[in-house]
Each structure stands twice: as structure tokens, then as C-alpha cells.
Design a protein around this motif. Structure first.
Motif, PDB file in Angstrom:
ATOM      1  N   ARG A  26      -6.350   8.323  -4.704  1.00 44.49           N
ATOM      2  CA  ARG A  26      -7.052   8.279  -3.394  1.00 44.49           C
ATOM      3  C   ARG A  26      -8.511   8.444  -3.750  1.00 44.49           C
ATOM      4  NH1 ARG A  26      -3.972   9.252   1.178  1.00 44.49           N
ATOM      5  NH2 ARG A  26      -1.625   9.697   0.698  1.00 44.49           N
ATOM      6  N   SER A  27      -9.000   9.104  -4.599  1.00 43.55           N
ATOM      7  CA  SER A  27     -10.463   9.026  -4.878  1.00 43.55           C
ATOM      8  C   SER A  27     -11.136   7.633  -5.118  1.00 43.55           C
ATOM      9  CB  SER A  27     -10.556  10.007  -5.924  1.00 43.55           C
ATOM     10  OG  SER A  27     -10.411  11.533  -5.862  1.00 43.55           O
ATOM     11  N   TYR A  28     -10.097   6.946  -5.934  1.00 44.98           N
ATOM     12  CA  TYR A  28     -10.778   5.642  -6.151  1.00 44.98           C
ATOM     13  C   TYR A  28     -10.828   4.624  -5.205  1.00 44.98           C
ATOM     14  CZ  TYR A  28     -10.654   0.972  -8.327  1.00 44.98           C
ATOM     15  OH  TYR A  28     -11.097  -0.267  -9.001  1.00 44.98           O
ATOM     16  N   ASN A  29      -9.709   4.785  -4.235  1.00 40.25           N
ATOM     17  CA  ASN A  29      -9.721   3.949  -3.268  1.00 40.25           C
ATOM     18  C   ASN A  29     -10.792   4.386  -2.076  1.00 40.25           C
ATOM     19  OD1 ASN A  29      -7.616   1.732  -3.416  1.00 40.25           O
ATOM     20  ND2 ASN A  29      -6.626   3.340  -4.095  1.00 40.25           N
ATOM     21  N   THR A  75       0.931  -1.364  -0.002  1.00 40.36           N
ATOM     22  CA  THR A  75      -0.006  -0.079  -0.101  1.00 40.36           C
ATOM     23  C   THR A  75       0.815   1.250   0.044  1.00 40.36           C
ATOM     24  OG1 THR A  75      -1.788   1.283   1.087  1.00 40.36           O
ATOM     25  CG2 THR A  75      -0.163  -0.078   2.662  1.00 40.36           C
ATOM     26  N   ARG A  76       0.428   2.181  -0.786  1.00 40.52           N
ATOM     27  CA  ARG A  76       1.136   3.444  -1.033  1.00 40.52           C
ATOM     28  C   ARG A  76       0.665   4.493  -0.189  1.00 40.52           C
ATOM     29  NH1 ARG A  76       0.484   2.832  -7.391  1.00 40.52           N
ATOM     30  NH2 ARG A  76      -1.413   2.399  -6.649  1.00 40.52           N
ATOM     31  N   LEU A  77      -0.642   4.228   0.456  1.00 38.57           N
ATOM     32  CA  LEU A  77      -1.511   5.064   1.075  1.00 38.57           C
ATOM     33  C   LEU A  77      -1.379   5.105   2.597  1.00 38.57           C
ATOM     34  CD1 LEU A  77      -4.585   5.098  -1.416  1.00 38.57           C
ATOM     35  CD2 LEU A  77      -2.733   6.550  -1.171  1.00 38.57           C
ATOM     36  N   ALA A  78      -0.797   4.200   3.227  1.00 37.60           N
ATOM     37  CA  ALA A  78      -0.462   4.123   4.663  1.00 37.60           C
ATOM     38  C   ALA A  78       0.389   5.044   5.080  1.00 37.60           C
ATOM     39  CB  ALA A  78       0.035   2.715   4.957  1.00 37.60           C
ATOM     40  N   HIS A  79       0.081   5.481   6.523  1.00 38.38           N
ATOM     41  CA  HIS A  79       0.714   6.686   6.950  1.00 38.38           C
ATOM     42  C   HIS A  79       2.380   6.468   6.954  1.00 38.38           C
ATOM     43  CE1 HIS A  79      -2.543   8.670   8.320  1.00 38.38           C
ATOM     44  NE2 HIS A  79      -3.163   7.827   8.937  1.00 38.38           N
ATOM     45  N   SER A  80       2.742   5.191   7.025  1.00 40.88           N
ATOM     46  CA  SER A  80       4.463   5.221   6.953  1.00 40.88           C
ATOM     47  C   SER A  80       4.837   4.674   5.664  1.00 40.88           C
ATOM     48  CB  SER A  80       4.611   3.846   7.927  1.00 40.88           C
ATOM     49  OG  SER A  80       3.895   2.643   7.327  1.00 40.88           O
ATOM     50  N   ALA A  81       4.085   4.778   4.516  1.00 39.51           N
ATOM     51  CA  ALA A  81       4.678   4.650   3.260  1.00 39.51           C
ATOM     52  C   ALA A  81       5.121   5.893   2.942  1.00 39.51           C
ATOM     53  CB  ALA A  81       3.292   4.197   2.450  1.00 39.51           C
ATOM     54  N   GLY A 103     -18.146   3.094  -0.654  1.00 39.29           N
ATOM     55  CA  GLY A 103     -18.973   2.358  -1.375  1.00 39.29           C
ATOM     56  C   GLY A 103     -19.410   0.940  -1.291  1.00 39.29           C
ATOM     57  N   PHE A 104     -18.054   0.106  -1.004  1.00 36.80           N
ATOM     58  CA  PHE A 104     -18.029  -1.543  -0.802  1.00 36.80           C
ATOM     59  C   PHE A 104     -17.628  -1.861   0.545  1.00 36.80           C
ATOM     60  CE2 PHE A 104     -18.134  -0.839  -5.391  1.00 36.80           C
ATOM     61  CZ  PHE A 104     -18.396  -2.194  -5.897  1.00 36.80           C
ATOM     62  N   GLY A 105     -17.430  -0.925   1.454  1.00 40.68           N
ATOM     63  CA  GLY A 105     -16.923  -1.256   2.923  1.00 40.68           C
ATOM     64  C   GLY A 105     -15.441  -1.875   2.705  1.00 40.68           C
ATOM     65  N   ALA A 106     -14.480  -1.664   1.794  1.00 37.99           N
ATOM     66  CA  ALA A 106     -13.241  -2.503   1.778  1.00 37.99           C
ATOM     67  C   ALA A 106     -12.492  -2.151   2.834  1.00 37.99           C
ATOM     68  CB  ALA A 106     -12.890  -1.915   0.308  1.00 37.99           C
ATOM     69  N   GLY A 107     -11.802  -3.103   3.449  1.00 39.99           N
ATOM     70  CA  GLY A 107     -10.935  -2.948   4.448  1.00 39.99           C
ATOM     71  C   GLY A 107      -9.567  -2.723   3.977  1.00 39.99           C
ATOM     72  N   PHE A 108      -9.055  -2.536   2.520  1.00 36.98           N
ATOM     73  CA  PHE A 108      -7.806  -2.499   2.200  1.00 36.98           C
ATOM     74  C   PHE A 108      -7.651  -1.060   1.960  1.00 36.98           C
ATOM     75  CE2 PHE A 108     -10.223  -4.903  -0.831  1.00 36.98           C
ATOM     76  CZ  PHE A 108     -10.296  -3.917  -1.829  1.00 36.98           C
ATOM     77  N   SER A 109      -6.563  -0.432   1.735  1.00 38.95           N
ATOM     78  CA  SER A 109      -6.392   0.757   1.442  1.00 38.95           C
ATOM     79  C   SER A 109      -5.981   1.331  -0.094  1.00 38.95           C
ATOM     80  CB  SER A 109      -5.567   1.708   2.205  1.00 38.95           C
ATOM     81  OG  SER A 109      -4.093   1.143   2.381  1.00 38.95           O
ATOM     82  N   ASP A 110      -5.212   0.355  -0.618  1.00 35.59           N
ATOM     83  CA  ASP A 110      -4.679   0.691  -1.875  1.00 35.59           C
ATOM     84  C   ASP A 110      -4.953  -0.699  -3.122  1.00 35.59           C
ATOM     85  OD1 ASP A 110      -3.147   1.351  -4.107  1.00 35.59           O
ATOM     86  OD2 ASP A 110      -1.131   1.914  -2.977  1.00 35.59           O
ATOM     87  N   ALA A 111      -5.834  -0.605  -3.691  1.00 32.32           N
ATOM     88  CA  ALA A 111      -6.324  -1.635  -4.430  1.00 32.32           C
ATOM     89  C   ALA A 111      -5.155  -1.738  -5.746  1.00 32.32           C
ATOM     90  CB  ALA A 111      -7.584  -1.539  -4.985  1.00 32.32           C
ATOM     91  N   GLN A 112      -4.677  -1.049  -6.267  1.00 23.81           N
ATOM     92  CA  GLN A 112      -4.090  -1.182  -7.368  1.00 23.81           C
ATOM     93  C   GLN A 112      -2.336  -1.104  -7.361  1.00 23.81           C
ATOM     94  OE1 GLN A 112      -6.359   1.345 -10.336  1.00 23.81           O
ATOM     95  NE2 GLN A 112      -6.871  -0.373 -10.904  1.00 23.81           N
ATOM     96  N   CYS A 113      -1.896  -0.907  -6.357  1.00 17.89           N
ATOM     97  CA  CYS A 113      -0.251  -0.935  -6.031  1.00 17.89           C
ATOM     98  C   CYS A 113       0.000  -2.413  -6.793  1.00 17.89           C
ATOM     99  CB  CYS A 113       0.005  -0.992  -4.686  1.00 17.89           C
ATOM    100  SG  CYS A 113       1.921  -1.092  -4.574  1.00 17.89           S
ATOM    101  N   GLY A 114       1.051  -2.103  -7.790  1.00  9.42           N
ATOM    102  CA  GLY A 114       1.361  -3.592  -8.507  1.00  9.42           C
ATOM    103  C   GLY A 114       2.271  -4.372  -7.830  1.00  9.42           C
ATOM    104  N   PHE A 115       2.093  -4.837  -6.425  1.00  7.23           N
ATOM    105  CA  PHE A 115       2.783  -5.544  -5.481  1.00  7.23           C
ATOM    106  C   PHE A 115       1.823  -6.348  -4.635  1.00  7.23           C
ATOM    107  CE2 PHE A 115       6.133  -5.429  -2.083  1.00  7.23           C
ATOM    108  CZ  PHE A 115       7.093  -5.992  -2.972  1.00  7.23           C
ATOM    109  N   VAL A 148       4.561   0.421   1.573  1.00 11.04           N
ATOM    110  CA  VAL A 148       5.843   0.348   0.830  1.00 11.04           C
ATOM    111  C   VAL A 148       6.623   1.798   0.413  1.00 11.04           C
ATOM    112  CG1 VAL A 148       4.853  -1.711  -0.388  1.00 11.04           C
ATOM    113  CG2 VAL A 148       4.316   0.427  -1.284  1.00 11.04           C
ATOM    114  N   ASP A 149       7.615   1.641   0.024  1.00  8.45           N
ATOM    115  CA  ASP A 149       8.219   2.904  -0.535  1.00  8.45           C
ATOM    116  C   ASP A 149       8.095   2.681  -2.205  1.00  8.45           C
ATOM    117  OD1 ASP A 149       9.139   3.672   1.828  1.00  8.45           O
ATOM    118  OD2 ASP A 149      11.119   2.727   1.639  1.00  8.45           O
TER     119      ASP A 149
END
Length: 405
Positions: free
Chosen positions: A159-162, A140-146, A168-180, A222-223
Motif C-alpha cells: 500500500r505504501s509503494y502504490n 488489483t489486490r487493493l480494490a474494495h471488491s478484491a 508521486g507519479f499521478g498513476a491511475g492504477f492501484s496495484d503495480a506489482q500484482c503478478g497478473f 482479484v482474489d
């Protein structure tokens, strides 16, 4: 007493202590002749030097028209643990589907060819899955420590998409499209049978289906540094993602997104642990529900009374129920039923609210006008209180049910 320093423990193992979990790291590529050689050589050197689990790299070419495929084949010949495959269908999702479905490894992972994500996060990513703690792990690139470096446009779109996924979906993850990402192979394969997208939306669809079916998704900050030579077309990808979200929401709401998957369940580690019995758990839930119910009744009354001065009983009742229902459902989701994440929750809660509206409106309309406002309010509030008691069973057994189809 032996005071010698303990030797470094071996990484935990997926499934059995007889061997270490193997990892297949897939690199999907499309016309990446410039980036591919440096990526594979850098990654292979890192894995040789600093990765403690058995590994292989799979280069997955999905329809390149430049020199990417000859380079991939040459790299596979240069390194024993590098393999190359080619399919004619374009799209990152298609490449991952083909590679993960046929992989011999216990854990499948992937990363982007530009190596935007720092490789130091790779073992923490895989370790969460190899230990058995989680079924899927994502960067995740959107965590405070990233720590990230990317353009303002990509930052805003991401940020808008996540945020849309969370609210909208109650997702518990913060960054859906990080390629990792990494996943247990035996878990991700049945999930992929439900994933329809072959492009960039593949990641989001896979993660939403995973949470919908009760799987645990672990996040690793992640960095990340943006490569301006990226193949991502932000606006077009965003439009395709919105179409995919609409399709997936319909699939979830109609019950077609259920998958039979093997997932870990919490068990007490201490041999003499005393675990709360189901009856005690239900009592605790009901106590929380009752407290929220009392506050909901007060809120409903406070909303209904002033609205009734301007609107008809049916309209005032509808507005009060909608506002109170949103607060009540979200409060119970957070504090009574343990943050259950599922999109069908909203559909089922709406159906339950519609039933409540029909019965409370019938009650208020049954009161003759000459009985006065106090009798009218008393009737609707009494009916609402009665339905609140019934509502607990409906929420527990239906709306917030953890049973997956």
C-alpha cells in the motif's frame, strides 16, 4: 416475433471479426521445481474447460539451477499447448521481455507460478484487452471488491509503494506489482524497448510508461492468497523499486520516455451523433479554468497579506505562489483538463510557476516604498491576474498537453 432465447454471444475479437484473439500466458520461473507441475496442470485444465479464446502456455525459465528446466521440458512434451523456453538472464522482467517479444499471440499475459491469483479473474482480465477497450489490463489486490489473504508486512509495503506511485507519479492504477497482467502484443513491444529493468520493477516501469504515453490500463479486482514460499525479497525489492522510480522520473522529465504506440481513441457510436466542436470544448475548459483562477487569486491574496507582515515582498510572494500554484495545478488537472497523468506535468508546472514568480516579484519590487502597502498588493495581484489569463494557454498547450513524443 421470435421469442426463443438468444444463443450465447461469442467473445469480442481483437482487430478483426474473422477470428478470435489468441492469448499467450507466460509463467516466469526461477528454481520452482516444487510449484511448476501443479501450476501448469491446474492452469491447462482450467483453460481447456473454461477459457473461450485460443490459448497457449509458455513456461519461461530464467536461470534455474534445480530441476525446473527438465520439468518444464517434460510438461511441454505432455501438453500440446504448453511450450518451454530457457534464458540465462535472471529476473522476471527479462523472462517476460523474451517471451512477449517472440510470442505469436495477439494478447500476451502472465501469472505467477504459485497461482496466488484466483483463475476466475483470467477471462475478465483478457476480455478488456480482446474487446479493444484497453491496451493493458492488470489484476488489483487493493480494490474494495478484491479479497486477499497476506501478511501485514506485505500489506503495508504494497500500500505504501502504490501510494507513492499515485501521489508521486499521478498513476491511475492501484496495484503495480500484482503478478497478473495482460496486454496487446503490438502495443507492449514498443513499450518494452523503453523499459530498462529486468527484475521486479519491470511491471511498474511498463505501467508508468503506458500511462505516460496515453494508453488505457484496465483493472480487475482479484482474489489473492499469499504463498509463503514466494521468491520475493520484500525489503531488497522495495529498495530496487525506489532506485527505478528515480531513474524513470528523470527519463520522463527529460522527454526520453515517449513511445509511438497504437492506442484506441473514443469515437461516437451513433451514426447521427452530434459531437462537441473543438471551440465548444475549449470554451468549457476556459470557463472551468476561469472559475478556478478567480478562487486562486482570492487564495493568493489571503496568503500574501498576512505573510507580508513578517516577510519581505519577494519571500511572501514566493510562499503565496507555491501554495496557490499547488492548489491551482491540481484543481485544473482534475476538473479542467481531464485528469491528465504524466510526470512531466509537475516539472512543467514548476517551470511555469517560476516564470510567474519572477514577473510578480519584479512587479512588486517596482512599487516604491512610499506608495504604501495597498499599492504593493495591488501591483502583485494585478500582475498575477494578467498572468492567469496567459496561464490557460500554457497549461492547455504545454503542461497538460496530451501529445506524446
Amino acid at each position: 416475433m421470435d421469442t426463443r432465447a438468444a444463443t450465447k454471444p461469442a467473445p469480442r475479437v481483437l482487430g478483426t471479426a474473422a477470428r478470435l484473439a489468441s492469448v499467450d500466458i507466460v509463467i516466469p520461473v526461477l528454481n520452482e521445481e516444487r510449484a511448476l507441475p501443479g501450476c501448469v496442470r491446474t492452469l491447462a485444465a482450467f483453460l481447456d474447460d473454461r477459457f473461450p479464446l485460443p490459448w497457449r502456455i509458455t513456461i519461461m525459465d530464467n536461470g534455474s539451477t534445480d530441476a525446473t528446466w527438465p520439468l518444464a521440458a517434460a510438461l511441454a512434451g505432455e501438453f500440446d499447448q504448453v511450450h518451454a523456453r530457457r534464458i540465462d538472464v535472471r529476473g522476471r522482467g527479462a523472462a517476460l521481455r523474451a517471451a512477449w517479444r517472440d510470442s505469436p499471440a495477439d494478447i500476451v499475459a502472465y501469472m505467477d507460478v504459485d497461482l496466488s491469483t484466483d483463475l476466475d479473474a483470467l477471462f475478465p482480465l483478457v476480455a478488456a484487452v480482446a474487446s479493444g477497450h484497453s491496451e493493458i489490463a492488470i489484476g488489483t489486490r487493493l480494490a474494495h471488491s478484491a479479497r486477499t489473504r497476506r501478511s501485514l508486512r506485505r500489506e503495508v509495503v504494497s500500500r505504501s509503494y502504490n501510494a507513492l506511485l499515485r501521489y508521486g507519479f499521478g498513476a491511475g492504477f492501484s496495484d503495480a506489482q500484482c503478478g497478473f497482467k495482460a496486454a496487446r502484443t503490438d502495443v507492449v513491444r514498443p513499450l518494452m524497448d523503453k523499459v530498462e529493468d529486468n527484475g521486479w520493477f519491470f511491471d511498474t516501469e511498463l505501467l508508468l510508461l503506458a500511462e505516460h504515453n496515453g494508453l488505457r490500463v484496465h483493472e480487475v479486482p482479484v482474489d489473492w492468497i499469499e504463498d509463503i514460499d514466494s521468491r520475493v525479497r520484500v525489503v531488497r525489492t522495495a529498495a530496487d523499486d525506489l532506485k527505478g522510480l528515480a531513474r524513470l522520473a528523470w527519463s520522463m522529465s527529460t522527454g526520453r520516455a515517449g513511445v509511438r504506440v497504437s492506442r484506441s481513441e473514443p469515437v461516437p457510436r451513433h451514426p447521427d451523433a452530434v459531437v462537441a466542436r473543438p471551440r465548444a470544448v475549449t470554451l468549457a475548459r476556459f470557463t472551468s479554468f476561469a472559475a478556478i483562477g478567480v478562487l486562486s487569486v482570492i487564495l493568493f491574496t489571503l496568503i500574501y497579506l498576512p505573510l507580508r507582515a513578517f516577510w519581505s515582498p519577494a519571500t511572501a510572494n514566493l510562499a503565496a505562489l507555491v501554495l496557490t500554484g499547488i492548489v491551482n495545478t491540481e484543481a485544473n488537472r482534475r476538473w479542467t483538463f481531464g485528469r491528465v497523468r504524466r510526470s512531466t506535468m509537475h516539472v512543467r508546472a514548476t517551470a511555469l510557476s517560476a516564470t510567474t514568480y519572477a514577473l510578480t516579484t519584479a512587479a512588486v519590487l517596482a512599487v516604491p516604498p512610499e506608495a504604501g502597502r495597498a499599492a504593493e498588493v495591488g501591483a502583485v495581484v494585478a500582475t498575477y491576474c494578467l498572468l492567469t489569463v496567459i496561464r490557460f494557454t500554457a497549461l492547455d498547450r504545454w503542461v497538460f498537453s496530451r501529445t506524446r513524443g
